[in-house]
Design an enzyme around this catalytic site. Sequence first.
Site, PDB file in Angstrom:
ATOM      1  CG  ASP A   6      25.974  -3.258  27.972  1.00 46.49           C
ATOM      2  OD1 ASP A   6      25.813  -2.049  28.169  1.00 46.49           O
ATOM      3  OD2 ASP A   6      25.069  -4.042  27.646  1.00 46.49           O
ATOM      4  CB  CYS A  55      13.739  12.015  18.610  1.00 48.79           C
ATOM      5  SG  CYS A  55      12.447  12.309  19.840  1.00 48.79           S
ATOM      6  CB  CYS A 107       6.183  11.766  16.373  1.00 46.12           C
ATOM      7  SG  CYS A 107       6.820  10.123  16.791  1.00 46.12           S
ATOM      8  CB  CYS A 144       8.381   5.966  21.589  1.00 41.08           C
ATOM      9  SG  CYS A 144       8.741   7.656  22.072  1.00 41.08           S
ATOM     10  CB  CYS A 168       4.957   1.971  25.777  1.00 39.64           C
ATOM     11  SG  CYS A 168       5.389   0.760  27.053  1.00 39.64           S
ATOM     12  CB  CYS A 204      10.450  -1.695  30.646  1.00 38.93           C
ATOM     13  SG  CYS A 204      11.211  -1.956  29.046  1.00 38.93           S
ATOM     14  CB  CYS A 263       9.612  -5.054  24.332  1.00 32.75           C
ATOM     15  SG  CYS A 263       8.405  -3.887  23.685  1.00 32.75           S
ATOM     16  CB  CYS A 292       9.357   2.431  22.470  1.00 27.57           C
ATOM     17  SG  CYS A 292      10.689   1.598  23.305  1.00 27.57           S
ATOM     18  CB  CYS A 304      11.176   5.515  16.388  1.00 29.30           C
ATOM     19  SG  CYS A 304      12.158   7.028  16.275  1.00 29.30           S
TER      20      CYS A 304
END
Length: 311
Positions: free
Chosen positions: A128, A182, A185, A188, A192, A208, A240, A243, A247
């Site tokens: 990062d 992924c 589905c 997520c 939210c 967010c 948070c 999401c 999963c």
Amino acid sequence: MDRLKTEIRESFLSAGAVAVGFARSEPVSEEESARYSKWIEEGKHAGMEYMRRHVELKLDPRNVLENAATVISLAFSYAPERFRDDSLPVVASYAYGEDYHDVIRRRLSPPVERLRNTYGGEWRICVDSAPLAERYWALRSGIGRLGRNGSVIVDNFGSYIFLAEVMTTLPVAPDEPTEALCAGCGACVSSCPVKALDADGSVDSRRCLNYLTIEHRGDWAGDALEVMRSDAGKHTLYGCDVCQRVCPHNVGIKPTGMEEFRAKDGIMSLRAEDVAAMTQADFSAFFRGSAMKRAKLDGMRRNALNVLNRE
Ligand code: SF4
Ligand code: SF4
């Protein structure tokens, strides 16, 4: 060069990584460049102005290490053994243990030093800490698949992972990029609590809870204020996980094997009242070695007062 690749992979797996992949260092694809520029143009980076400034730099990893030939992408699992009690306001699980920036750099430095001494070349560790399109490089190096919630998902380890990169001027044969997605589905997006995830999987940071309770500086206003006054906002102390928690790729995965990322008792029982009463000295002492210090005392106090309805 196969020996070098094997040695790099084994060294980084021994340092705690759960996935290691290799990509040729070259400008990112036009598709990635367009996707990122669009996200910025739509203002979804919210107040993270450095992201706008870094648009150009992020297009080519050789802006991060001159003459870089290889980007090595790494994933480290922080999958929690348990979550904070639901009666407490939410703290994102990535922050339960020690600050990943310090931990990962500490873990990677000795093997990188060894590799530099043995094989020469320039090396740079990025946690990062550099303008790199790290999710793009994770997919390019084949270590994970893209989740609709924007996360990188590593098979068998899910999305509770920190990404890091090691760049080198030494050429290493690239791995096969992943194009897999992924399971799709949609849980997520529909889960939210503040509708910050768009159907195309892009996160609108302006809504967010991660951004608003960690990166945002100062008071909230407009949409942000509305989000933070919602039930979900009022139950959020720092970040948070919703999401990710919904999963299916995160079901049945093993908790992290890294001691540094195991939950600390103090963080697991931290209340909004505790934070609201902290002086700067208390804050610095309590959050020493924790990623939560990123929000700074003012930010954490703002979050705590919001939880306590004392804004
Ligand atoms: S982290 Fe939370 S607020 Fe942000 S997109 Fe995911 S579920 Fe929504
Ligand atoms: S919750 Fe479903 S749609 Fe979202 S990232 Fe996971 S598998 Fe993909």
